[in-house]
Design a protein around this motif. Structure first.
Motif, short mmCIF file in Angstrom:
data_model
loop_
_atom_site.label_atom_id
_atom_site.label_comp_id
_atom_site.label_asym_id
_atom_site.label_seq_id
_atom_site.Cartn_x
_atom_site.Cartn_y
_atom_site.Cartn_z
N ARG A 28 53.20 38.94 94.64
CA ARG A 28 54.66 38.95 94.77
C ARG A 28 55.35 38.55 93.46
NH1 ARG A 28 56.85 39.37 99.86
NH2 ARG A 28 55.35 39.43 101.57
N ARG A 29 54.80 37.56 92.79
CA ARG A 29 55.41 37.11 91.53
C ARG A 29 55.43 38.25 90.51
NH1 ARG A 29 55.93 31.91 89.81
NH2 ARG A 29 55.08 32.46 87.76
N GLU A 30 54.32 38.94 90.38
CA GLU A 30 54.24 39.97 89.35
C GLU A 30 54.96 41.26 89.76
OE1 GLU A 30 50.35 40.36 87.62
OE2 GLU A 30 50.21 38.21 87.20
N GLN A 31 55.06 41.53 91.06
CA GLN A 31 55.89 42.66 91.50
C GLN A 31 57.33 42.41 91.08
OE1 GLN A 31 58.40 42.62 94.19
NE2 GLN A 31 58.89 44.76 93.72
N TRP A 32 57.79 41.18 91.19
CA TRP A 32 59.16 40.80 90.79
C TRP A 32 59.38 41.07 89.30
CZ3 TRP A 32 63.55 39.36 93.30
CH2 TRP A 32 64.56 38.74 92.56
#
Length: 481
Positions: free
Chosen positions: A392-396
């Motif tokens: 989720r962090r890197e999708q952001w």
């Protein structure tokens, strides 16, 4: 021989030959905290760092792959002190003008040399921004290159700020998308992007680059009686579309996202336009949750090569099955918060019975195998290498948003470490953009020799704007796969 006016894109990964990009302008440096979200930025950015240490590398890598001879012959001059910043912008005397990596501001400037077009553009922009009549007179007196800069940045030469900036123009993907030999224009949902749309329409319909394509430019508009509806009905029937929700994945196949920014009514109109004009056979609608975290479908998946995709794990088969197990359906729950709906409409078949895909991997595998005739198993790289919380962090920060320079050579962000590990696990080379540029300048490698590579851009400031290399490009010419 390739023609300057050639416009054709029939895949996401065919060798890139020409695109539109807009490098960060001074308007981005005027975004203030209280207006950042109104202007669709998550944070304020440091303009010089964004432009000189990050976007500069993106631009030079693009030029080396698309316009090698021209950039290589002058690369040693570009960063000399006397040329600093002149490389970036068309209003500078020593601007590097490429006909492969094309700056919309340069196209706009050339149009403004025509008095009638100048009057119409100024009137259109000033009407939208609600300015005084006298300001229109003042703008008419500006030199074309200066006026183009002002219409984009909102800043006059004397530093007066007369319009809001349009900082999202760096995400040129959203202004339109090339669908085979047609151009589908955007209709933005947010007012902050309307001036972009106004300016780009003038360019597409009036610049000589597009003169053979004016009958192939598609505008998606509201229903004829839209203005008669009350506000509640208008909200239900809103027609909005942005290029980040449109992917040309194969000559016969277009993907359209329904998202926070693209409405279901716009998607419906696109299906009819594509089939009525006989542009593509299949249009697949990918409906994702209308959330800021996702925004467009290209923040959740993009293509690396014909048999490889990078996708957001929460939208994967495994991710959705895991979420569905969190509740008992008999209690009234029917969908997880990340539920996708994927419907494919085929020309000549009943629109009431579309083909359904249960999972994103099923659709992407179908594209790879049936549309692109891949003979090897389809591979998936997951955001954050599918590790919590990195997915989720890197999708952001746009781990799923990569631009293919050619099949298997893509540009991403250096901050997405776990996703980079996922690329390595699939046999991809990973290199920092600065290191690759150094090798290109020293002639240790040529773009033609590079394959199976993820190129990493520095992204401390660029990622604050919530868009990756795929967002920052509007391809207008790719080789056929």
């Amino acid at each position: 021989m390739e023609n300057y006016q050639d416009i054709h894109v029939s895949s996401e990964v065919g060798t890139l030959r020409r695109l539109l990009i807009h490098s960060p302008d001074e308007g981005i440096g005027k975004v203030i905290p209280t207006k950042a979200q109104d202007w669709l930025f998550e944070d304020i950015v440091h303009l010089d760092t964004m432009r000189k240490k990050e976007y500069d590398l993106y631009l030079k890598i693009l030029l080396y792959f698309l316009d090698y001879n021209k950039i290589h012959s002058v690369i040693h001059k570009i960063d000399l002190p006397e040329n600093e910043r002149h490389f970036y912008k068309p209003d500078k005397e020593k601007y590097f003008n490429s006909d492969k990596v094309i700056e919309p501001q340069a196209l706009l400037s050339s149009l403004l040399d025509e008095k009638e077009l100048r009057q119409r553009m100024i009137a259109s922009v000033c009407a939208h921004e609600g300015t005084s009549y006298l300001l229109q007179e003042e703008l008419m007196e500006l030199e074309s290159s200066v006026l183009a800069r002002t219409l984009i940045s909102g800043i006059l030469p004397d530093k007066r700020m007369i319009f809001p900036p349009i900082p999202n123009l760096i995400f040129t993907r959203d202004i339109g998308i090339t669908v085979n030999d047609h151009i589908l224009l955007n209709k933005p949902k947010k007012k902050a992007r309307t001036r972009e749309s106004i300016l780009m329409k003038y360019i597409f319909f009036n610049h000589s680059m597009f003169q053979n394509y004016t009958d192939k430019i598609i505008e998606i508009t509201d229903p004829e009686d839209f203005f008669l509806l009350d506000e509640e009905e208008q909200e239900k029937k809103l027609v909005t579309i942005e290029g980040g929700d449109v992917m040309m994945v194969a000559p016969n196949h277009l993907l359209v996202g329904v998202s926070e920014r693209t409405s279901i009514h716009a998607a419906s109109k696109v299906i009819h336009e594509m089939h009525d004009r006989n542009i593509v056979e299949k249009v697949t609608i990918v409906k994702i949750p209308a959330k800021r975290a996702y925004m467009h479908i290209d923040t959740t998946f993009t293509q690396v090569k014909r048999d490889m995709w990078v996708i957001f794990g929460s939208f994967s088969k495994e991710g959705l099955k895991k979420e569905k197990g969190d509740f008992i359906s008999s209690l009234g729950g029917s969908k997880s918060e990340n539920e996708l709906e994927i419907l494919q409409y085929v020309k000549g078949e009943d629109y009431n019975t579309p083909i359904r895909f249960n999972y994103l991997e099923d659709l992407l595998n179908d594209i790879s195998v049936n549309d692109l005739k891949s003979e090897s198993p389809t591979k998936f790289i997951y955001s954050g290498d599918n590790e919590f919380p990195h997915g989720r962090r890197e999708q952001w920060t746009d781990s799923c948003n990569v631009l293919a320079l050619k099949e298997g050579v893509v540009i991403g962000y250096d901050r997405n470490d776990k996703t980079s590990n996922g690329f390595k696990k699939q046999g991809m080379n990973v290199i920092k953009a600065a290191d690759l540029l150094d090798q290109l300048i020293k002639e240790e490698v040529h773009p033609n020799d590079i394959s199976n590579t993820l190129i990493l851009l520095p992204s401390a400031e660029l990622s604050r704007a919530r868009g990756g290399s795929h967002c920052m490009s509007m391809p207008i010419l790719r080789d056929h796969l």
